[in-house]
Design an enzyme around this catalytic site. Structure first.
Site, PDB file in Angstrom:
ATOM      1  N   TYR A 142       0.820  -1.213   0.000  1.00 41.52           N
ATOM      2  CA  TYR A 142       0.000   0.000   0.000  1.00 41.52           C
ATOM      3  C   TYR A 142       0.856   1.265   0.000  1.00 41.52           C
ATOM      4  CZ  TYR A 142      -4.759  -1.793   0.726  1.00 41.52           C
ATOM      5  OH  TYR A 142      -5.988  -2.377   0.563  1.00 41.52           O
ATOM      6  N   LYS A 192       3.194 -15.202   1.814  1.00 41.49           N
ATOM      7  CA  LYS A 192       3.507 -16.055   0.668  1.00 41.49           C
ATOM      8  C   LYS A 192       5.021 -16.251   0.657  1.00 41.49           C
ATOM      9  CE  LYS A 192       1.360 -16.962  -2.805  1.00 41.49           C
ATOM     10  NZ  LYS A 192       0.910 -18.297  -3.306  1.00 41.49           N
ATOM     11  N   ASP A 248      -6.369  -7.132   3.797  1.00 40.62           N
ATOM     12  CA  ASP A 248      -7.520  -6.485   3.159  1.00 40.62           C
ATOM     13  C   ASP A 248      -8.442  -7.558   2.573  1.00 40.62           C
ATOM     14  OD1 ASP A 248      -9.047  -4.333   2.146  1.00 40.62           O
ATOM     15  OD2 ASP A 248      -8.086  -4.578   0.189  1.00 40.62           O
ATOM     16  N   ASP A 252     -12.201  -9.243   4.304  1.00 40.24           N
ATOM     17  CA  ASP A 252     -13.497  -9.223   3.594  1.00 40.24           C
ATOM     18  C   ASP A 252     -14.073 -10.637   3.531  1.00 40.24           C
ATOM     19  OD1 ASP A 252     -13.514  -6.512   3.090  1.00 40.24           O
ATOM     20  OD2 ASP A 252     -14.026  -6.739   0.966  1.00 40.24           O
TER      21      ASP A 252
END
Ligand code: IPM
Ligand code: MG
Length: 367
Positions: A142, A192, A248, A252
């Site tokens: 980000y 990851k 993020d 959700d």
């Protein structure tokens, strides 16, 4: 003694509607529990852009740094889609997170009994679900540099950079371990590490921090497998810690397990201030939902639960937070539903303010 201070930033779309219900709840705590807050209100996102040409005015930023807690509704909407990236509504929220250094974003996913049937997953998979996602919020892809859209030969290239320092990983890991100690003492870290160096470092640092918490059972998962496990058997998790972008997505996903995005609050916490309270911003996980804005259809519960998190994490009023959460459970158990909580068979939903009023009545009953 001065009252604790709250800065309210309703923002865009359904933000102002749901925040109006939170104001009623705050007033209730002042009138009925003697907990007066010094509340101020200001603009953020598209609303701030319309008034000042910027999604966050410097004065608002300064005020956010001073108060004990910020409560934000939502930002964004199609009206602002064509704006330059630098002044998009989302930049206001991202500036708040970055400049307040709110590195630890707590996103609980809790399934209310009354809504277990409403999840898209089978009831036995979600009933009683209570997990906490800790998302790193001020770094990673980000914010990493270089970023931008550049020309390379005769085409353009879009670049963002995933970047994490050891200290950035360690501090969010510590906040997740601390939370795990207060909950089920289980922490799963997701990255990851199979394809990203930042993921390898993430795993190493989380493991090192974990040595300070021998009681917490630490596991690691690749974030894609984590998404799969979250839908397969979410109750295997207690606390999950992950980076900004994976957090993020996964939050959700976890939110939807509980039935509705309209139910979930979040807390974004930074380092302790001089008064010992963490820098803090509270906001619902849902967005500005421009499609339903202005119709009194929005579910105010996520925003009200965000205020409950403020009571707990900023004001040490855990018992009052439980009072508010219990009032919400009561109202849901009584069958009250906003439009987002209607099944395909429909029914007659209650309005945003109808839900707020019912929660106030349940709070009165709690006395
Ligand atoms: C969230 C939102 C934000 C994010 C947007 C509005 C900038 O999706 O809080 O999850 O991507 O962090
Ligand atoms: Mg999001």
């Amino acid at each position: 003694m001065t009252n604790p201070s709250l800065l309210i930033l309703p923002g865009d779309g359904i933000g102002p509607e749901v925040m109006a219900e939170v104001r009623k709840i705050i007033d209730w705590f002042g009138a009925k529990r003697g907990l007066a807050f010094d509340v101020s209100e200001d603009l953020v996102g598209g609303a701030a852009y319309d008034a000042h040409g910027t999604p966050l005015h410097d004065d608002t930023m300064a005020r956010a740094q001073e108060v004990d807690a910020v409560l934000l509704g939502a930002v964004g909407g199609p009206k602002y889609d064509a704006l330059d990236f630098s002044v998009k509504p989302e930049r206001g929220l991202l500036r708040l997170r970055k400049e307040m250094d709110l590195f630890s974003n707590l996103r609980p996913a809790q399934c209310f009994d009354a809504l277990a049937d409403f999840s898209s997953l089978k009831k036995e998979v979600v009933a009683g679900l209570d997990i906490m996602i800790v998302r790193e919020l001020t770094s990673g892809v980000y914010f990493g540099e270089p970023r931008g859209i550049f020309r390379e030969g005769n085409e353009r290239v879009g670049i963002n950079t995933q970047r994490y320092t050891e200290s950035e990983i360690a501090r969010v890991a510590r906040s997740a371990f601390d939370l795990a100690m207060k909950r089920g003492k289980k922490l799963c870290s997701m990255e990851k590490a199979n394809v990203m160096e930042s993921g390898i470092l993430w795993r190493e640092v989380v493991t090192e921090v974990g040595r300070e918490y021998p009681e917490v059972e630490l596991s690691h998962m690749y974030a894609d497998a984590g998404a799969m496990q979250l839908t397969r058997w979410p109750k295997q998790f207690d606390v999950i810690v992950t980076d900004n972008l994976f957090g993020d997505l996964l939050s959700d996903l976890a939110a939807m397990l509980t039935g509705s995005l309209g139910m979930l609050p979040s807390a974004s916490l930074g380092a302790p201030m001089a008064n010992g309270r963490p820098k803090a911003l509270y906001e619902p996980v849902h967005g500005s939902a421009p499609d339903i804005a202005g119709h009194g259809k929005a579910n105010p519960i996520a925003c009200i639960l965000s205020f409950a998190m403020a009571l707990r994490y900023s004001f040490d009023l855990g018992e009052e937070a439980v009072r508010l959460e219990t009032a919400i459970e009561r109202v849901l158990a009584d069958g009250l539903r906003t439009a987002d909580l209607m099944g395909p068979e429909g029914g007659s939903p209650v309005s945003t303010s109808g839900m707020g009023d019912a929660i106030l009545a349940a709070l009165d009953d709690s006395l």
